[in-house]
Design an enzyme around this catalytic site. Sequence first.
Site, PDB file in Angstrom:
ATOM      1  NE  ARG A  83      40.594 -14.750  48.821  1.00 38.59           N
ATOM      2  CZ  ARG A  83      41.798 -15.875  49.024  1.00 38.59           C
ATOM      3  NH1 ARG A  83      42.154 -16.562  49.996  1.00 38.59           N
ATOM      4  NH2 ARG A  83      41.403 -16.545  47.464  1.00 38.59           N
ATOM      5  CB  THR A  84      34.903 -11.707  46.929  1.00 36.51           C
ATOM      6  OG1 THR A  84      36.426 -11.401  46.593  1.00 36.51           O
ATOM      7  CG2 THR A  84      34.090 -11.037  45.950  1.00 36.51           C
ATOM      8  NE  ARG A 118      35.518 -12.900  41.584  1.00 38.70           N
ATOM      9  CZ  ARG A 118      36.580 -13.062  42.361  1.00 38.70           C
ATOM     10  NH1 ARG A 118      36.865 -14.195  43.019  1.00 38.70           N
ATOM     11  NH2 ARG A 118      36.455 -12.039  43.896  1.00 38.70           N
ATOM     12  CE  LYS A 175      19.142 -26.874  31.920  1.00 36.63           C
ATOM     13  NZ  LYS A 175      17.127 -26.892  32.719  1.00 36.63           N
ATOM     14  CG  HIS A 228      37.825  -6.772  43.089  1.00 33.79           C
ATOM     15  ND1 HIS A 228      36.876  -6.913  44.135  1.00 33.79           N
ATOM     16  CD2 HIS A 228      38.279  -8.367  42.849  1.00 33.79           C
ATOM     17  CE1 HIS A 228      36.419  -8.329  44.528  1.00 33.79           C
ATOM     18  NE2 HIS A 228      37.809  -9.162  43.775  1.00 33.79           N
TER      19      HIS A 228
HETATM   20  C1  NCD Z   1      41.862 -11.192  43.199  1.00 34.89           C
HETATM   21  C2  NCD Z   1      40.642 -11.314  42.445  1.00 34.89           C
HETATM   22  O1  NCD Z   1      39.700 -12.211  42.493  1.00 34.89           O
HETATM   23  O2  NCD Z   1      40.592 -10.994  41.344  1.00 34.89           O
HETATM   24  N1  NCD Z   1      41.096 -12.487  44.349  1.00 34.89           N
HETATM   25  C3  NCD Z   1      40.250 -12.023  45.870  1.00 34.89           C
HETATM   26  O3  NCD Z   1      39.425 -11.342  44.975  1.00 34.89           O
HETATM   27  N2  NCD Z   1      40.697 -12.073  46.717  1.00 34.89           N
HETATM   28  C4  NCD Z   1      42.625 -11.596  43.560  1.00 34.89           C
HETATM   29  C5  NCD Z   1      42.761 -12.603  42.412  1.00 34.89           C
HETATM   30  O4  NCD Z   1      42.224 -13.589  42.324  1.00 34.89           O
HETATM   31  O5  NCD Z   1      44.688 -12.734  42.028  1.00 34.89           O
END
Ligand code: NCD
Length: 316
Positions: A53-54, A103, A82, A131
């Site tokens: 999703r992100t 991320r 590397k 987040h």
């Molecule tokens: C979340 C995350 O990555 O922290 N997912 C997301 O971004 N929608 C929640 C999760 O992974 O449980």
Amino acid sequence: MAGLITMDDLSNDEIQSILNDAERLLPVAEGKIYLPLLQGKILGNLFFEPSTRTRMSFETAMKRLGGDVVNLGDVKTSSVVKGETLFDTIQMVDGYTDIIAMRHPRQGAAQYAQDAARVPILNGGDGAGHHPTQTMLDLFTIKQAHGRLDGLKVVLAGDLRYGRTVHSLSHALTRFGCELIFASPKLLRMPAEIVEDLSAHGANVVETEDLLSSLADADVVYMTRIQKERFADEDEYTKVAGAYKLHASNLEGTKEDMIIMHPLPRVDEIHPSVDKTRHARYFEQAFNGVVARMALLCRLLGVTVPEDIPSAGGEF
Ligand code: NCD
């Protein structure tokens, strides 16, 4: 230029103003109109951890606004294998892009990247840390359902220890004066330093292991997945796996307008029987990632979202 690393980077007024921008951008996110506000801009997507999703909603947001995206792609096929350091990767991608969504499995990595970069970094999750872009879409979803953010009773349930979504969200909800109930197994309680910080900001926090009895007068129930990948010890995970399983039959007697949210992916904490109830909001919530991220991209790139986007609804 400053990025978005934690919710501390935004004031309450900025949050509200970005949510209003996001609301006006709904017809653009839905593909009903094309508004190339970010034409000529490039987003760098740097995901060192799995994401559906992100990553995809950042990419959709950028493309719906006429911008472009370059992806690090699979970490295994990048120079990270590397031995390239995060610092070097960022300094280089910084030159290719106007803004970076990142991320990383390590807590604090987003701040570290921001220190290395001239372009804004959007923290798409740093380990068990924060987040904030998820929090913006969560706030948008809550405001869409309830018309306001202040004074709501919100249950945050599941893995409050390792769940970065609830770390950022609880901070924001406290600033808007919500009443918070933290429902988790003992092993997965909200970290003490976060509870202390929330209390210092005037939060009224209740901690419980009993999710079901917290549902009755809740306005929002925010379920989370147990973050298996963050456990040092597999046995510890086995002790808490499946701790909460919300079923449609648990929702009798709850408020009519109570909404159930989940950042997704879900494992077994929300039974599919809940999907058909009026309370389920998690798929709309995932869609809202596009508008919330559109509004954030515009804000951090210094692009004003017009007041009069055709066929947009009124302010909520
Ligand atoms: C979340 C995350 O990555 O922290 N997912 C997301 O971004 N929608 C929640 C999760 O992974 O449980």
